[in-house]
Design a protein around this motif. Sequence first.
Motif, short mmCIF file in Angstrom:
data_model
loop_
_atom_site.label_atom_id
_atom_site.label_comp_id
_atom_site.label_asym_id
_atom_site.label_seq_id
_atom_site.Cartn_x
_atom_site.Cartn_y
_atom_site.Cartn_z
N GLY A 135 -12.87 -30.18 -53.03
CA GLY A 135 -12.41 -30.72 -51.75
C GLY A 135 -13.45 -31.52 -51.19
N LEU A 136 -14.43 -30.88 -50.57
CA LEU A 136 -15.50 -31.93 -49.84
C LEU A 136 -15.92 -32.74 -50.51
CD1 LEU A 136 -18.08 -29.77 -47.73
CD2 LEU A 136 -18.83 -31.34 -49.72
N GLY A 137 -16.20 -32.51 -51.79
CA GLY A 137 -16.90 -33.67 -52.87
C GLY A 137 -16.22 -34.75 -53.13
N ASP A 288 -18.08 -22.68 -53.95
CA ASP A 288 -17.19 -23.67 -53.21
C ASP A 288 -16.89 -22.79 -51.82
OD1 ASP A 288 -15.25 -25.84 -53.19
OD2 ASP A 288 -13.75 -24.24 -52.82
N GLU A 289 -17.12 -23.28 -50.77
CA GLU A 289 -16.72 -22.48 -49.49
C GLU A 289 -17.61 -21.26 -49.39
OE1 GLU A 289 -13.17 -23.44 -47.94
OE2 GLU A 289 -12.49 -24.61 -49.62
N THR A 290 -18.76 -20.87 -49.99
CA THR A 290 -19.57 -19.89 -49.61
C THR A 290 -21.00 -20.36 -49.45
OG1 THR A 290 -19.71 -19.24 -52.03
CG2 THR A 290 -18.46 -17.90 -50.44
N ASN A 373 -16.47 -30.62 -39.78
CA ASN A 373 -16.33 -29.37 -40.39
C ASN A 373 -15.25 -29.28 -41.23
OD1 ASN A 373 -14.79 -26.79 -40.03
ND2 ASN A 373 -16.80 -26.32 -39.28
N HIS A 374 -15.75 -28.57 -42.45
CA HIS A 374 -14.38 -28.52 -43.54
C HIS A 374 -13.85 -27.07 -43.72
CE1 HIS A 374 -14.87 -32.62 -45.19
NE2 HIS A 374 -16.22 -32.55 -44.52
N THR A 375 -14.51 -25.83 -43.03
CA THR A 375 -13.84 -24.72 -43.38
C THR A 375 -14.18 -23.61 -42.08
OG1 THR A 375 -13.77 -22.87 -44.82
CG2 THR A 375 -15.95 -24.13 -44.81
N THR A 480 -7.42 -36.25 -39.62
CA THR A 480 -6.73 -35.52 -40.87
C THR A 480 -7.08 -36.39 -42.13
OG1 THR A 480 -4.98 -35.10 -39.53
CG2 THR A 480 -4.41 -35.08 -41.84
N ASN A 481 -7.51 -35.43 -43.25
CA ASN A 481 -7.82 -36.16 -44.44
C ASN A 481 -6.86 -36.96 -45.19
OD1 ASN A 481 -9.61 -33.31 -45.52
ND2 ASN A 481 -10.41 -34.58 -44.54
N GLY A 482 -7.40 -38.04 -46.00
CA GLY A 482 -6.44 -38.72 -46.88
C GLY A 482 -7.22 -38.99 -48.21
N LYS A 668 -6.08 -20.80 -42.93
CA LYS A 668 -7.32 -20.63 -43.99
C LYS A 668 -7.66 -21.92 -44.75
CE LYS A 668 -7.86 -16.26 -43.31
NZ LYS A 668 -9.00 -15.71 -42.50
N GLU A 669 -6.87 -22.86 -45.17
CA GLU A 669 -6.99 -23.97 -45.83
C GLU A 669 -7.16 -25.11 -44.91
OE1 GLU A 669 -8.27 -25.29 -48.41
OE2 GLU A 669 -6.58 -24.76 -49.79
N ALA A 670 -8.30 -25.43 -44.67
CA ALA A 670 -8.61 -26.47 -43.49
C ALA A 670 -7.77 -27.67 -43.71
CB ALA A 670 -10.15 -26.97 -43.51
N SER A 671 -7.58 -28.27 -44.73
CA SER A 671 -6.69 -29.48 -45.07
C SER A 671 -5.82 -29.21 -46.23
CB SER A 671 -7.39 -30.70 -44.69
OG SER A 671 -6.52 -31.72 -45.20
N GLY A 672 -6.60 -29.33 -47.11
CA GLY A 672 -6.22 -29.55 -48.63
C GLY A 672 -6.07 -31.09 -48.83
N THR A 673 -6.19 -31.42 -49.99
CA THR A 673 -6.06 -32.91 -50.43
C THR A 673 -5.33 -33.11 -51.61
OG1 THR A 673 -8.22 -32.78 -51.23
CG2 THR A 673 -8.18 -34.03 -49.21
C1 475 Z 1 -11.42 -27.44 -47.81
N1 475 Z 1 -17.07 -26.52 -49.37
C2 475 Z 1 -10.10 -28.04 -47.63
C3 475 Z 1 -11.50 -30.46 -48.08
O1 475 Z 1 -11.81 -31.61 -46.10
C4 475 Z 1 -10.28 -29.71 -47.37
C5 475 Z 1 -18.52 -25.10 -48.09
C6 475 Z 1 -19.87 -24.57 -48.00
C7 475 Z 1 -20.50 -24.51 -49.08
C8 475 Z 1 -20.09 -24.92 -50.38
N2 475 Z 1 -18.90 -25.50 -50.40
C9 475 Z 1 -18.18 -25.82 -49.12
C10 475 Z 1 -16.03 -26.60 -48.41
O2 475 Z 1 -15.95 -26.03 -47.35
C11 475 Z 1 -14.82 -27.27 -48.86
O3 475 Z 1 -14.58 -27.86 -50.05
N3 475 Z 1 -13.76 -27.41 -47.89
C12 475 Z 1 -12.64 -28.02 -48.35
O4 475 Z 1 -12.63 -29.39 -47.76
C13 475 Z 1 -11.90 -31.55 -47.45
O5 475 Z 1 -9.20 -30.45 -47.81
O6 475 Z 1 -9.21 -27.60 -47.13
O7 475 Z 1 -11.21 -26.19 -48.13
#
Ligand code: 475
Length: 839
Positions: A135-137, A288-290, A373-375, A480-482, A668-673
């Motif tokens: 999601g972030l990328g 992803d997200e760690t 912030n994404h998470t 909010t994401n788009g 738990k899900e910050a936004s989702g896209t």
């Molecule tokens: C969310 N990645 C989605 C999306 O905003 C959201 C963090 C730390 C280390 C490695 N990867 C990450 C993320 O936190 C991530 O991808 N977050 C996502 O960002 C865009 O739509 O809900 O989970």
Amino acid sequence: IQEPQLQGQDTGMQCEDDRTGIGVETLKRAFLDNLFYVQGKFPALATKHDYYMALAYTVRDRLLQRWVNTAAIYTQEGSRTVAYLSAEFLMGPHLGNNLINLGIYNQVQQAMTELKLDLKELLAKEEEPGLGNGGLGRLAACYLDSLASLEIPTLGYGIRYEFGIFDQLIRNGWQVEKTDKWLRYGNPWEIARPEWAVSVKFGGRTEAHKNAQGRYRVRWIPHKVVLGIPYDTPILGYKVNTANTLRLWKAEAPESFDFEAFNRGNYYGAVDQKVTSENLTKVLYPNDETYEGKQLRLEQQYFFVSCALQDMLRIMLRQKLPLEQFHEKFAVQLNDTHPAIAVAELMRLLLDEHEMDWEPAWEITQKTFGYTNHTLLPEALEKWSLKLFSSLLPRHLEIIYEINWRFLEQVRHKFGTDEGRIGRLSLIDENDGKFVRMAHLACVGSHKINGVAALHSELLQKTTLLDFYEFFPEKFTNITNGVTPRRWIVLSNPKLTNLITSCIGDNWIKHLEDVQRIETYAEDPGFQQEWQQIKRENKVNVAEILLDRTGVKVDPDSLFDIQVKRIHQYKRQHLNILHAITLYNQIKQNPNLDITPRTLIFAGKAAPGYYIAKLIIKLINSVAEVVNKDRDIGDRLKVVFLPDYNVKNSQPIYPAADLSEQISTAGKEASGTGNMKFAMNGALTIGTLDGANIEIRNAVGAENFFLFGLTTEDVGALRLTGYRPREYYEQNPQLKQAIDQIASGYFSHGDRSLFKPLVDLLLDKDPFMLMADYQPYIDCQQQVSQTYRDRDRWLQMSILNTARMGKFSSDRAIREYCQQIWKVQPVPVQLAAEKTGDG
Ligand code: 475
């Protein structure tokens, strides 16, 4: 799909330039020319890949004209510029997107047809740059598209990983990772700019010295130096002449780092240093997200951030702007904390290399940065041990201590000596070993902090960043994401695009709010008929892909129920599979059961070290194996796992969905896209009150959304009162049967040990509360099945979903960033030919 808009036609009277013309004849001539002069081939010897390259260069030629003009205008006007710093850009294939944004898709398709080539096949040849996890990328990529489309001067800064996110194979139901050699056959979209290389220092020590004015300054004597080489990719906006730049940095060994003296007679040592330096940008971390507290990861982060900031300083010097105006020239956005070291690096550059004083440097720094912030997941919050940090970035640690000391003084001033609060706010975590907290550095060093959906921003302020919110509430906001409708509707779903455009014109592609105008057709039988026909054709397309890649034959008339995203416990793919098992059992118990036929489609990668996520993939494939070959089940239920989910493979998926699974544990899900991509393409959502689902439901109407499950408050309350997952299992026969089957080896050829870790986790801890949400989910799915049988009602809901998704265009999100955070204005670009009006 679009009309040509920039150049005259190919009349024969007036010949178009081979590098810029967009008439069909010109495109054909230019394409064959590139095949010959770039690929060195003529048609009899050319491979499909040669043809792809020739077409890519033909399109690139047309981008370059806009790119050079854009750069000229930005330089001439000294435009205020957004610098989007991101460790990940998940761009997806460029060719199709550039054809759409240039407005030449149809001409190129015709040109290829006339040359007896199939544009679709050539598009399929492109290796996508998978320089992100999820999601972030991908958000960063959508934002670059919108920034260019809105004519905002922008530089995207990141890392040119030699290997992007791994390719996923499925072997015996398990995920196997393969390196992604995306650069193997060359990348026609990038241009190296070695003339703008910069040096980046690492390690060593600092010392004080007196400058020319006799004042003490700090000097950093590094242990090693690495060169950063920029590689630029043009990012064209939709039907505008703006072509911004994505500038990705590759690490190389500097020839000049005293190689002779250092390594005299030590050739191997010298080569070794080259290998070590180039390792820096070798591979994307696939988590992803760690975060992983790995030295190389911190080196990557510092490397690209330092390259980016030095590059911005070079641009300022070239434009003869004083460094005191840094924050006026650049608005720098931190895409999560991965680039947060930029706060300390900008301070270092201003203090040590440009001899500025602390106070003005700090003011500039804070005014420069914004932090997204994404998470909220605790395992994603980056912190680096002091030991690692000081060995790699000794000067930055000194600067961080100074920032922290001054910041905590202000905290004491505002709140008095509240040691608990001070410990919670400190940039240094001293709870269990000592760490630098990157989110804290980002908060203190920036003027705006945003979450990515309303609920997420609220939870940030109430939980994770509560202390910061209390200290500077004015910094906090939500955006909010788009997602970009160009890639996610126009390119992915051309048939739907044509239907919508035939009804309301094509303005909606630039202004997605306008798509609301199709609402008047929601109950029109003719329109509904066409809507349904398009969905069916898109499903047939995916059915062919599934057959080709997995060997499973699915019925395009069944309900396509799709969950595609990274595999994570909090996203609860395993809740979805419990529903599959439940449907299976219902049919087995009542073989004549008249249920709504469904095809459950899954796709997504698991982080290579995330054992439970990999076990969930194995479980999905194991259930699929049993369900799909059971003669009693027939076409009423199919379960398919599509391997190697990436941008390219995802594009046909969203248009083919009837039902979008957005079933994360609330909070738990910050936004989702992905949720947005599905709904825009007319899928209905089954979802929890989480992330942007809440706003999607508000937009499309509660009656057009399948809601179930605990709320964030419920989750908190249940955890407080003591959550006992086993009780749900014991009291619910359907649930018990499903779990017992998994445990008993029903899906694993009798192997009872295989899924034991997952079963134990669900019955004993169930951190994501599947057991509590199981029955509400099953009941809601029953509602879905019922509704699907009412064709007209379903179609009306589907049309209304697309019609009401205008808010979720990344154009809207970027407008908000521009107004609230970046304070930046569009800078339109005209081509020379348009200015003089003489062609
Ligand atoms: C969310 N990645 C989605 C999306 O905003 C959201 C963090 C730390 C280390 C490695 N990867 C990450 C993320 O936190 C991530 O991808 N977050 C996502 O960002 C865009 O739509 O809900 O989970």
